[in-house]
Design a protein around this motif. Structure first.
Motif, PDB file in Angstrom:
ATOM      1  N   PHE A 112       0.504  13.783  -3.278  1.00  0.00           N
ATOM      2  CA  PHE A 112       0.432  13.429  -1.863  1.00  0.00           C
ATOM      3  C   PHE A 112      -0.401  14.425  -1.067  1.00  0.00           C
ATOM      4  O   PHE A 112      -1.174  14.028  -0.194  1.00  0.00           O
ATOM      5  CB  PHE A 112       1.836  13.331  -1.263  1.00  0.00           C
ATOM      6  CG  PHE A 112       1.806  13.054   0.218  1.00  0.00           C
ATOM      7  CD1 PHE A 112       1.402  11.817   0.702  1.00  0.00           C
ATOM      8  CD2 PHE A 112       2.130  14.050   1.129  1.00  0.00           C
ATOM      9  CE1 PHE A 112       1.342  11.564   2.080  1.00  0.00           C
ATOM     10  CE2 PHE A 112       2.079  13.810   2.499  1.00  0.00           C
ATOM     11  CZ  PHE A 112       1.684  12.557   2.973  1.00  0.00           C
ATOM     12  N   TRP A 168       6.378   9.598  -2.992  1.00  0.00           N
ATOM     13  CA  TRP A 168       5.173   9.513  -3.835  1.00  0.00           C
ATOM     14  C   TRP A 168       5.540   9.695  -5.304  1.00  0.00           C
ATOM     15  O   TRP A 168       5.121   8.911  -6.169  1.00  0.00           O
ATOM     16  CB  TRP A 168       4.194  10.594  -3.392  1.00  0.00           C
ATOM     17  CG  TRP A 168       2.865  10.593  -4.073  1.00  0.00           C
ATOM     18  CD1 TRP A 168       2.585  11.008  -5.334  1.00  0.00           C
ATOM     19  CD2 TRP A 168       1.607  10.160  -3.517  1.00  0.00           C
ATOM     20  NE1 TRP A 168       1.243  10.885  -5.614  1.00  0.00           N
ATOM     21  CE2 TRP A 168       0.613  10.361  -4.513  1.00  0.00           C
ATOM     22  CE3 TRP A 168       1.228   9.651  -2.288  1.00  0.00           C
ATOM     23  CZ2 TRP A 168      -0.733  10.064  -4.299  1.00  0.00           C
ATOM     24  CZ3 TRP A 168      -0.115   9.359  -2.065  1.00  0.00           C
ATOM     25  CH2 TRP A 168      -1.077   9.552  -3.067  1.00  0.00           C
ATOM     26  N   LEU A 209       2.961   7.485  -8.191  1.00  0.00           N
ATOM     27  CA  LEU A 209       1.596   7.238  -7.726  1.00  0.00           C
ATOM     28  C   LEU A 209       0.629   8.236  -8.362  1.00  0.00           C
ATOM     29  O   LEU A 209       0.996   9.373  -8.681  1.00  0.00           O
ATOM     30  CB  LEU A 209       1.526   7.343  -6.202  1.00  0.00           C
ATOM     31  CG  LEU A 209       2.416   6.372  -5.420  1.00  0.00           C
ATOM     32  CD1 LEU A 209       2.243   6.578  -3.923  1.00  0.00           C
ATOM     33  CD2 LEU A 209       2.095   4.923  -5.787  1.00  0.00           C
ATOM     34  N   TYR A 241      -4.029  13.654  -1.381  1.00  0.00           N
ATOM     35  CA  TYR A 241      -4.347  12.405  -0.683  1.00  0.00           C
ATOM     36  C   TYR A 241      -4.377  12.624   0.833  1.00  0.00           C
ATOM     37  O   TYR A 241      -5.278  12.139   1.522  1.00  0.00           O
ATOM     38  CB  TYR A 241      -3.314  11.341  -1.041  1.00  0.00           C
ATOM     39  CG  TYR A 241      -3.518  10.022  -0.338  1.00  0.00           C
ATOM     40  CD1 TYR A 241      -4.586   9.190  -0.652  1.00  0.00           C
ATOM     41  CD2 TYR A 241      -2.629   9.608   0.654  1.00  0.00           C
ATOM     42  CE1 TYR A 241      -4.774   7.978   0.004  1.00  0.00           C
ATOM     43  CE2 TYR A 241      -2.797   8.399   1.304  1.00  0.00           C
ATOM     44  CZ  TYR A 241      -3.873   7.588   0.975  1.00  0.00           C
ATOM     45  OH  TYR A 241      -4.045   6.399   1.633  1.00  0.00           O
ATOM     46  N   ASP A 260       0.869  -1.175   0.000  1.00  0.00           N
ATOM     47  CA  ASP A 260       0.000   0.000   0.000  1.00  0.00           C
ATOM     48  C   ASP A 260       0.907   1.226   0.000  1.00  0.00           C
ATOM     49  O   ASP A 260       1.227   1.795   1.049  1.00  0.00           O
ATOM     50  CB  ASP A 260      -0.909  -0.012   1.231  1.00  0.00           C
ATOM     51  CG  ASP A 260      -2.017   1.036   1.146  1.00  0.00           C
ATOM     52  OD1 ASP A 260      -1.842   2.007   0.382  1.00  0.00           O
ATOM     53  OD2 ASP A 260      -3.028   0.883   1.845  1.00  0.00           O
ATOM     54  N   HIS A 261       1.334   1.611  -1.186  1.00  0.00           N
ATOM     55  CA  HIS A 261       2.312   2.690  -1.307  1.00  0.00           C
ATOM     56  C   HIS A 261       1.802   4.014  -0.738  1.00  0.00           C
ATOM     57  O   HIS A 261       2.565   4.784  -0.142  1.00  0.00           O
ATOM     58  CB  HIS A 261       2.714   2.874  -2.770  1.00  0.00           C
ATOM     59  CG  HIS A 261       3.544   1.748  -3.310  1.00  0.00           C
ATOM     60  ND1 HIS A 261       3.023   0.738  -4.085  1.00  0.00           N
ATOM     61  CD2 HIS A 261       4.863   1.475  -3.180  1.00  0.00           C
ATOM     62  CE1 HIS A 261       3.981  -0.109  -4.414  1.00  0.00           C
ATOM     63  NE2 HIS A 261       5.110   0.311  -3.882  1.00  0.00           N
ATOM     64  N   LYS A 262       0.532   4.293  -0.921  1.00  0.00           N
ATOM     65  CA  LYS A 262      -0.013   5.560  -0.422  1.00  0.00           C
ATOM     66  C   LYS A 262      -0.004   5.590   1.116  1.00  0.00           C
ATOM     67  O   LYS A 262       0.318   6.618   1.720  1.00  0.00           O
ATOM     68  CB  LYS A 262      -1.433   5.768  -0.953  1.00  0.00           C
ATOM     69  CG  LYS A 262      -1.481   5.998  -2.461  1.00  0.00           C
ATOM     70  CD  LYS A 262      -2.894   6.266  -2.950  1.00  0.00           C
ATOM     71  CE  LYS A 262      -2.917   6.552  -4.461  1.00  0.00           C
ATOM     72  NZ  LYS A 262      -4.288   6.828  -4.952  1.00  0.00           N
ATOM     73  N   CYS A 270       3.424   6.316   2.347  1.00  0.00           N
ATOM     74  CA  CYS A 270       3.760   7.736   2.251  1.00  0.00           C
ATOM     75  C   CYS A 270       3.221   8.516   3.453  1.00  0.00           C
ATOM     76  O   CYS A 270       3.906   9.401   3.995  1.00  0.00           O
ATOM     77  CB  CYS A 270       3.219   8.322   0.953  1.00  0.00           C
ATOM     78  SG  CYS A 270       4.142   7.811  -0.516  1.00  0.00           S
TER      79      CYS A 270
END
Length: 465
Positions: free
Chosen positions: A259, A250, A255, A262, A26-28, A31
Motif C-alpha cells: 500500500f 491491502w 493485493l 501505491y 477496485d480494491h486499491k 484502500c
C-alpha cells in the motif's frame, strides 16, 4: 451523445461507465479511501465506474459510457504585481457579487461557526441587506460553539437558532445518510445530519462557507522540495489510524505490491498534473482538485437534502482569482480578516474560536504570557469536569460510538455476517479491540471507515436481490 462541463470544484459527483474495464471492485482505490476518508481522483468502488474530473468537458454516449474528456481549466499561479489593498478590493467586490447573484431576493440560511468563513459571509449578507436565518450547533457535553455564533447573529440582526447534536442519533438515520452520500464519505463528520429535520423546517437556501479556509490561506510551507512534497501531502490527508487500516485491508485482500508504494506513486502521479512551481499554491491546487470534490462536496449532500445550496468559495471566478493573487496576500487568512475588520468592526471584535479568547483585532497576542490566564482557567474547568465524571465532547464520533447502546449498534454493523465476505473479520475485530482498549482517538477513523464499508456492502448486496 451529451456534453458535460464540470466546475473547477464540483458540488456533485457525476458517474460514468468506462469501456473495456472489468465490472469488479477496485480494491486499491478502496484502500486509499480507507486511509484518507475520500476516494482519490476519479476512482470509485468499481473499476468500470468513474467520476468526471473537475474542470473538464466530457462526452458521454447514450449508454452512460465516457467517450472523451479534456480539461477546460488547469490550476495555475500567476500572481499580479499589486498591493494588498488592491487584492483586498478584488476579493471584496467578487465575494459580494457572487453572494448577491446566488441569494438574490431569497432568504439565506447561514450556518454560523466561531471561525472566519461563515463570519465573512455574515458580514457580506448584512452589508447586502439580505434576510438571513442563521443557526449553529454544539456537541452535547462539549464546547458551546453556538455562543460565539449567537453574538455574530445578534450584531448582524439575523434570526438565530442554537442546536445541540445529540448522542446516538446516527443509528436512526444511518440508512438515510447512506442514501444521501452513497457511502462515499464516513458517517460521523456531517454532524448536521443530527438536526436534519430541524433544518428542513427553515425557509430559504443555504449559503455555505466551505473551502474558504483552504483558498484563503497558504497551501503549505513554500520551498518544500519535490521529494518532500509527497510526504507533506500524506501528513495532511492520511487520517490517524488510516495507514494501519489501509495496509491491513491491502494485505488481507492479497493485493499486488504494498500500500505504501501505491500511495506514493498515486500521489506523485496526481502532483505531476499540476504545473505550478510555488509549493504553497501547488498544495492548494492539489487539495482543491482531489480533496474538495471527493470529501467536502460529498458531505454537502446532507445540506442539499434539506434545501438548495450555494457556495461562494466554490464559484469558478473565485478559483480564478485565487490563481492570480500573491501568496503573501492569501497566507494566514489576511484577506478575510481585513475584509471583516473593515466592513463590520463589531463582528471583528467577537472571539475567534481558533484563537480563544482573542478576536480578529488582537489574536496576535495568543501566545505566552498574554494567553496564560485563559489557558490556566480553561485547564481547571476541564479538570473539574473530569472529576465530576463528565467527559468533554470534542468530536461527533464520541457521541455516536461510546456507551453501551452505541456499542451495540456499532457492533451489529461491524460484525454483520455479510461483512465477513468483504473484509476479514479478524482484521475488524483487531482494530475494534484497539479502539476500545488502546487509543480511541487514533482508532476512531478506522472504526468509522469499517462501519462505512459495512453499510456499503449491505446496500450493495440488497441491490442485487
Amino acid at each position: 451523445m451529451k456534453k458535460i462541463k464540470t466546475p473547477i470544484i464540483p458540488i456533485h459527483q457525476t458517474f460514468v461507465k468506462i469501456k473495456n474495464e472489468p465490472e469488479e471492485l477496485d480494491h486499491k482505490a478502496i484502500c486509499l479511501f480507507a486511509a484518507t476518508g475520500f476516494f482519490w481522483d476519479d476512482s470509485t468502488y468499481w473499476k468500470h465506474k468513474k467520476v468526471l474530473r473537475p474542470g473538464t468537458i466530457s462526452e458521454i454516449d447514450n449508454n452512460g459510457y465516457l467517450v472523451s474528456s479534456k480539461a477546460w481549466f488547469k490550476w495555475y499561479y500567476k500572481p499580479r504585481t499589486q498591493s494588498f489593498v488592491a487584492s483586498l478590493q478584488q476579493y471584496q467586490e467578487l465575494f459580494e457579487q457572487i453572494i448577491e447573484e446566488q441569494i438574490g431576493d431569497q432568504q439565506a440560511i447561514l450556518p454560523l461557526s466561531g471561525g472566519l468563513d461563515s463570519r465573512s459571509q455574515a458580514v457580506a449578507l448584512k452589508k447586502l441587506g439580505k434576510k438571513v436565518a442563521s443557526y449553529s450547533y454544539s456537541f452535547q457535553g462539549g464546547y458551546k460553539e453556538h455562543k460565539i455564533s449567537q453574538q455574530i447573529a445578534k450584531v448582524c440582526d439575523f434570526e438565530f437558532q442554537a442546536f445541540e447534536i445529540p448522542p446516538h442519533y446516527l443509528w436512526d438515520s444511518i440508512d438515510e445518510l447512506a442514501e444521501i452520500n452513497q457511502c462515499y464519505s464516513e458517517f460521523t463528520h456531517p454532524r448536521q445530519m443530527g438536526v436534519l429535520e430541524e433544518l428542513k423546517k427553515m425557509e430559504g437556501l443555504f449559503s455555505l462557507g466551505h473551502w474558504g479556509d483552504v483558498l484563503f490561506d497558504k497551501g503549505g510551507d513554500e520551498g518544500i522540495q519535490d521529494q518532500d512534497l509527497v510526504d507533506y501531502i500524506h501528513k495532511k490527508v492520511i487520517k490517524k489510524g488510516g495507514m494501519e487500516l489501509a495496509q491491513s485491508i491491502w494485505q488481507s485482500w492479497n493485493l499486488e505490491g504494498d500500500f505504501k508504494t501505491y500511495l506514493k506513486e498515486t500521489t506523485q502521479t496526481l502532483l505531476k498534473r499540476i504545473d505550478i512551481q510555488n509549493t504553497s499554491a501547488k498544495v492548494r491546487a492539489f487539495k482543491s482538485m482531489y480533496w474538495a470534490p471527493r470529501w467536502t462536496s460529498i458531505n454537502l449532500s446532507v445540506f442539499a437534502a434539506a434545501h438548495p445550496i450555494t457556495l461562494p468559495y466554490y464559484d469558478d471566478r473565485m478559483c480564478e482569482l485565487i490563481c492570480q493573487l500573491p501568496e503573501a496576500h492569501l497566507a494566514d487568512r489576511k484577506l478575510q480578516i481585513e475584509y471583516i475588520k473593515q466592513n463590520n468592526p463589531q463582528v471583528a471584535k467577537i472571539v475567534w474560536q481558533d484563537q480563544k479568547p482573542f478576536n480578529l483585532t488582537n489574536f496576535q497576542k495568543n501566545k505566552t504570557p498574554y494567553n496564560l490566564p485563559y489557558r490556566v482557567v480553561d485547564k481547571l474547568k476541564r479538570e473539574v469536569q473530569a472529576k465530576l465524571g463528565k467527559k468533554f465532547i470534542q468530536r461527533n464520533w464520541e457521541l455516536q460510538f461510546l456507551g453501551k447502546e452505541n456499542e451495540r449498534q456499532l457492533e451489529s454493523h461491524l460484525f454483520n455476517s455479510n461483512f465477513k465476505d468483504f473484509v476479514d473479520p479478524s482484521l475488524v475485530k483487531d482494530l475494534y479491540t484497539k479502539f476500545k482498549t488502546q487509543d480511541q482517538v487514533f482508532y476512531s477513523h478506522p472504526v468509522s471507515m469499517l462501519l462505512t464499508l459495512s453499510v456499503w456492502n449491505s446496500r450493495e448486496l440488497s441491490s442485487r436481490e
